[in-house]
Scaffold this motif. Structure first.
Motif, PDB file in Angstrom:
ATOM      1  N   LEU A   1       0.822  -1.211   0.000  1.00  0.00           N
ATOM      2  CA  LEU A   1       0.000   0.000   0.000  1.00  0.00           C
ATOM      3  C   LEU A   1       0.858   1.264   0.000  1.00  0.00           C
ATOM      4  O   LEU A   1       0.434   2.304  -0.497  1.00  0.00           O
ATOM      5  CB  LEU A   1      -0.954  -0.004   1.199  1.00  0.00           C
ATOM      6  CG  LEU A   1      -2.156  -0.946   1.074  1.00  0.00           C
ATOM      7  CD1 LEU A   1      -2.882  -1.081   2.406  1.00  0.00           C
ATOM      8  CD2 LEU A   1      -3.121  -0.466  -0.011  1.00  0.00           C
ATOM      9  N   ARG A   2       2.062   1.184   0.534  1.00  0.00           N
ATOM     10  CA  ARG A   2       2.976   2.315   0.447  1.00  0.00           C
ATOM     11  C   ARG A   2       3.318   2.606  -1.018  1.00  0.00           C
ATOM     12  O   ARG A   2       3.438   3.758  -1.430  1.00  0.00           O
ATOM     13  CB  ARG A   2       4.265   2.023   1.216  1.00  0.00           C
ATOM     14  CG  ARG A   2       5.295   3.166   1.140  1.00  0.00           C
ATOM     15  CD  ARG A   2       6.678   2.672   1.546  1.00  0.00           C
ATOM     16  NE  ARG A   2       6.689   2.212   2.919  1.00  0.00           N
ATOM     17  CZ  ARG A   2       6.862   2.998   3.983  1.00  0.00           C
ATOM     18  NH1 ARG A   2       7.051   4.294   3.803  1.00  0.00           N
ATOM     19  NH2 ARG A   2       6.866   2.500   5.200  1.00  0.00           N
ATOM     20  N   VAL A   3       3.455   1.551  -1.808  1.00  0.00           N
ATOM     21  CA  VAL A   3       3.825   1.711  -3.215  1.00  0.00           C
ATOM     22  C   VAL A   3       2.634   2.152  -4.054  1.00  0.00           C
ATOM     23  O   VAL A   3       2.717   3.117  -4.814  1.00  0.00           O
ATOM     24  CB  VAL A   3       4.425   0.398  -3.767  1.00  0.00           C
ATOM     25  CG1 VAL A   3       4.689   0.518  -5.266  1.00  0.00           C
ATOM     26  CG2 VAL A   3       5.710   0.047  -3.030  1.00  0.00           C
ATOM     27  N   VAL A   4       1.502   1.451  -3.930  1.00  0.00           N
ATOM     28  CA  VAL A   4       0.355   1.763  -4.798  1.00  0.00           C
ATOM     29  C   VAL A   4      -0.509   2.890  -4.241  1.00  0.00           C
ATOM     30  O   VAL A   4      -1.303   3.481  -4.967  1.00  0.00           O
ATOM     31  CB  VAL A   4      -0.515   0.514  -5.053  1.00  0.00           C
ATOM     32  CG1 VAL A   4       0.299  -0.572  -5.736  1.00  0.00           C
ATOM     33  CG2 VAL A   4      -1.158  -0.011  -3.771  1.00  0.00           C
ATOM     34  N   ARG A   5      -0.391   3.155  -2.938  1.00  0.00           N
ATOM     35  CA  ARG A   5      -1.054   4.248  -2.220  1.00  0.00           C
ATOM     36  C   ARG A   5      -2.528   4.009  -1.922  1.00  0.00           C
ATOM     37  O   ARG A   5      -3.017   4.401  -0.881  1.00  0.00           O
ATOM     38  CB  ARG A   5      -0.898   5.597  -2.959  1.00  0.00           C
ATOM     39  CG  ARG A   5       0.513   6.080  -3.073  1.00  0.00           C
ATOM     40  CD  ARG A   5       1.128   6.358  -1.702  1.00  0.00           C
ATOM     41  NE  ARG A   5       0.603   7.565  -1.076  1.00  0.00           N
ATOM     42  CZ  ARG A   5       0.039   7.611   0.122  1.00  0.00           C
ATOM     43  NH1 ARG A   5      -0.127   6.509   0.827  1.00  0.00           N
ATOM     44  NH2 ARG A   5      -0.381   8.746   0.635  1.00  0.00           N
ATOM     45  N   MET A   6      -3.282   3.385  -2.808  1.00  0.00           N
ATOM     46  CA  MET A   6      -4.700   3.144  -2.545  1.00  0.00           C
ATOM     47  C   MET A   6      -5.161   1.957  -3.375  1.00  0.00           C
ATOM     48  O   MET A   6      -4.570   1.635  -4.411  1.00  0.00           O
ATOM     49  CB  MET A   6      -5.534   4.383  -2.871  1.00  0.00           C
ATOM     50  CG  MET A   6      -5.518   4.762  -4.333  1.00  0.00           C
ATOM     51  SD  MET A   6      -6.448   6.279  -4.703  1.00  0.00           S
ATOM     52  CE  MET A   6      -5.253   7.534  -4.256  1.00  0.00           C
ATOM     53  N   ALA A   7      -6.226   1.306  -2.905  1.00  0.00           N
ATOM     54  CA  ALA A   7      -6.727   0.128  -3.619  1.00  0.00           C
ATOM     55  C   ALA A   7      -8.193  -0.079  -3.277  1.00  0.00           C
ATOM     56  O   ALA A   7      -8.653   0.308  -2.196  1.00  0.00           O
ATOM     57  CB  ALA A   7      -5.919  -1.113  -3.237  1.00  0.00           C
ATOM     58  N   ASP A   8      -8.921  -0.709  -4.199  1.00  0.00           N
ATOM     59  CA  ASP A   8     -10.305  -1.063  -3.888  1.00  0.00           C
ATOM     60  C   ASP A   8     -10.336  -2.463  -3.270  1.00  0.00           C
ATOM     61  O   ASP A   8      -9.311  -3.142  -3.149  1.00  0.00           O
ATOM     62  CB  ASP A   8     -11.202  -0.951  -5.122  1.00  0.00           C
ATOM     63  CG  ASP A   8     -10.797  -1.880  -6.261  1.00  0.00           C
ATOM     64  OD1 ASP A   8     -10.049  -2.853  -6.021  1.00  0.00           O
ATOM     65  OD2 ASP A   8     -11.240  -1.639  -7.401  1.00  0.00           O
ATOM     66  N   MET A   9     -11.509  -2.911  -2.876  1.00  0.00           N
ATOM     67  CA  MET A   9     -11.617  -4.181  -2.158  1.00  0.00           C
ATOM     68  C   MET A   9     -11.247  -5.366  -3.041  1.00  0.00           C
ATOM     69  O   MET A   9     -10.670  -6.347  -2.565  1.00  0.00           O
ATOM     70  CB  MET A   9     -13.033  -4.356  -1.605  1.00  0.00           C
ATOM     71  CG  MET A   9     -13.387  -3.403  -0.475  1.00  0.00           C
ATOM     72  SD  MET A   9     -12.253  -3.492   0.941  1.00  0.00           S
ATOM     73  CE  MET A   9     -12.457  -5.207   1.429  1.00  0.00           C
ATOM     74  N   ASP A  10     -11.556  -5.290  -4.323  1.00  0.00           N
ATOM     75  CA  ASP A  10     -11.188  -6.391  -5.207  1.00  0.00           C
ATOM     76  C   ASP A  10      -9.672  -6.546  -5.278  1.00  0.00           C
ATOM     77  O   ASP A  10      -9.143  -7.668  -5.234  1.00  0.00           O
ATOM     78  CB  ASP A  10     -11.769  -6.155  -6.605  1.00  0.00           C
ATOM     79  CG  ASP A  10     -11.537  -7.342  -7.528  1.00  0.00           C
ATOM     80  OD1 ASP A  10     -11.965  -8.458  -7.182  1.00  0.00           O
ATOM     81  OD2 ASP A  10     -10.926  -7.154  -8.597  1.00  0.00           O
ATOM     82  N   SER A  11      -8.964  -5.432  -5.364  1.00  0.00           N
ATOM     83  CA  SER A  11      -7.504  -5.496  -5.388  1.00  0.00           C
ATOM     84  C   SER A  11      -6.953  -6.039  -4.074  1.00  0.00           C
ATOM     85  O   SER A  11      -5.984  -6.812  -4.063  1.00  0.00           O
ATOM     86  CB  SER A  11      -6.925  -4.107  -5.658  1.00  0.00           C
ATOM     87  OG  SER A  11      -7.364  -3.616  -6.905  1.00  0.00           O
ATOM     88  N   LEU A  12      -7.553  -5.642  -2.961  1.00  0.00           N
ATOM     89  CA  LEU A  12      -7.119  -6.170  -1.669  1.00  0.00           C
ATOM     90  C   LEU A  12      -7.294  -7.681  -1.606  1.00  0.00           C
ATOM     91  O   LEU A  12      -6.461  -8.393  -1.034  1.00  0.00           O
ATOM     92  CB  LEU A  12      -7.898  -5.505  -0.538  1.00  0.00           C
ATOM     93  CG  LEU A  12      -7.552  -4.049  -0.246  1.00  0.00           C
ATOM     94  CD1 LEU A  12      -8.488  -3.492   0.818  1.00  0.00           C
ATOM     95  CD2 LEU A  12      -6.104  -3.897   0.207  1.00  0.00           C
ATOM     96  N   ARG A  13      -8.363  -8.194  -2.187  1.00  0.00           N
ATOM     97  CA  ARG A  13      -8.570  -9.647  -2.215  1.00  0.00           C
ATOM     98  C   ARG A  13      -7.400 -10.342  -2.913  1.00  0.00           C
ATOM     99  O   ARG A  13      -6.866 -11.337  -2.421  1.00  0.00           O
ATOM    100  CB  ARG A  13      -9.872  -9.986  -2.946  1.00  0.00           C
ATOM    101  CG  ARG A  13     -11.147  -9.567  -2.234  1.00  0.00           C
ATOM    102  CD  ARG A  13     -12.365  -9.901  -3.097  1.00  0.00           C
ATOM    103  NE  ARG A  13     -12.390 -11.327  -3.394  1.00  0.00           N
ATOM    104  CZ  ARG A  13     -12.619 -11.836  -4.609  1.00  0.00           C
ATOM    105  NH1 ARG A  13     -12.847 -11.027  -5.644  1.00  0.00           N
ATOM    106  NH2 ARG A  13     -12.627 -13.141  -4.794  1.00  0.00           N
TER     107      ARG A  13
END
Length: 232
Positions: A14-26
């Protein structure tokens, strides 16, 4: 909260991409646990709730998104919260979607190096690495100008031929995929043309629509990527 090795890896991602949606977190949670597949939505939500309860992640649901966007807080990674209303948010969330799927396939993900010369160099959206396979990754939601593509394709050519890059992969909307394919056909030498692919992966809102295996179908086997000798 006792942080696990996967928690630390997730915060670093998350430090690299900065933000993500729930599908990406899965996909990221599944990849960083070694599962090679996404965890369930319920498990991803539980991870977010556990981290949010101790102030390590935060989330919001902007009106222009169908679901929540999640980011690591200053307490977790030492960075301030991202601005979700910048014009680049849709693109950044899409980059995270691609990145998470690389993690699930055993790749590491990092930012590209800064351009040495803004007129001739180009910084891609991310670099995926597994073994000796180095892949430059671009997320293209809107086509660029003809002159810009010429500069970018020239830079891709240089890196494919001189910097040990194995492949360049574009994850695109339909319009952008056609533009990338056309300019690659025009500007890349035929000896390296097959090392750049453009895959229609997103709709116009930046939602993932691609077949989950198609963008990686032409990769070497896992054993070959990891440098293992084939069994005799």
């Amino acid at each position: 909260m006792q942080r696990t090795e996967r928690d630390h890896a997730m915060f670093e991602w998350l430090r690299v991409v900065r933000m993500a949606d729930m599908d990406s977190l899965r996909w990221a949670l599944g990849g960083l646990s070694g599962a090679g597949a996404p965890v369930s939505l319920r498990k991803a939500q539980q991870w977010v709730q556990r981290c949010a309860a101790v102030g390590l992640v935060d989330r919001a649901r902007p009106t222009f998104r169908d679901g929540s966007i999640v980011w690591a807080t200053h307490a977790a990674i030492g960075l301030s919260a991202p601005n979700l209303y910048r014009q680049t948010t849709r693109h950044e969330v899409a980059v995270a979607a691609v990145s998470a799927r690389y993690l699930a396939r055993g790749f590491t993900w990092r930012r590209d190096r800064k351009p040495a010369n803004i007129r001739t160099d180009h910084q891609v959206d991310g670099v995926a690495v597994r073994g000796d396979h180095v892949e430059l990754v671009e997320v293209e939601l809107t086509p660029k100008t003809r002159s810009r593509y010429k500069q970018i394709m020239d830079n891709h050519s240089w890196r494919l031929e001189r910097e040990g890059v194995s492949r360049v992969s574009y994850f695109c909307t339909a319009d952008a995929a056609r533009a990338v394919t056309g300019h690659a056909d025009e500007h890349l030498f035929r000896t390296i043309r097959d090392r750049l692919q453009s895959v229609e992966s997103f709709d116009v809102r930046g939602r993932w629509i691609a077949d989950e295996d198609a963008p990686w179908a032409s990769l070497p086997t896992a054993a070959e990527l990891d440098g293992a000798r084939p069994s005799e």
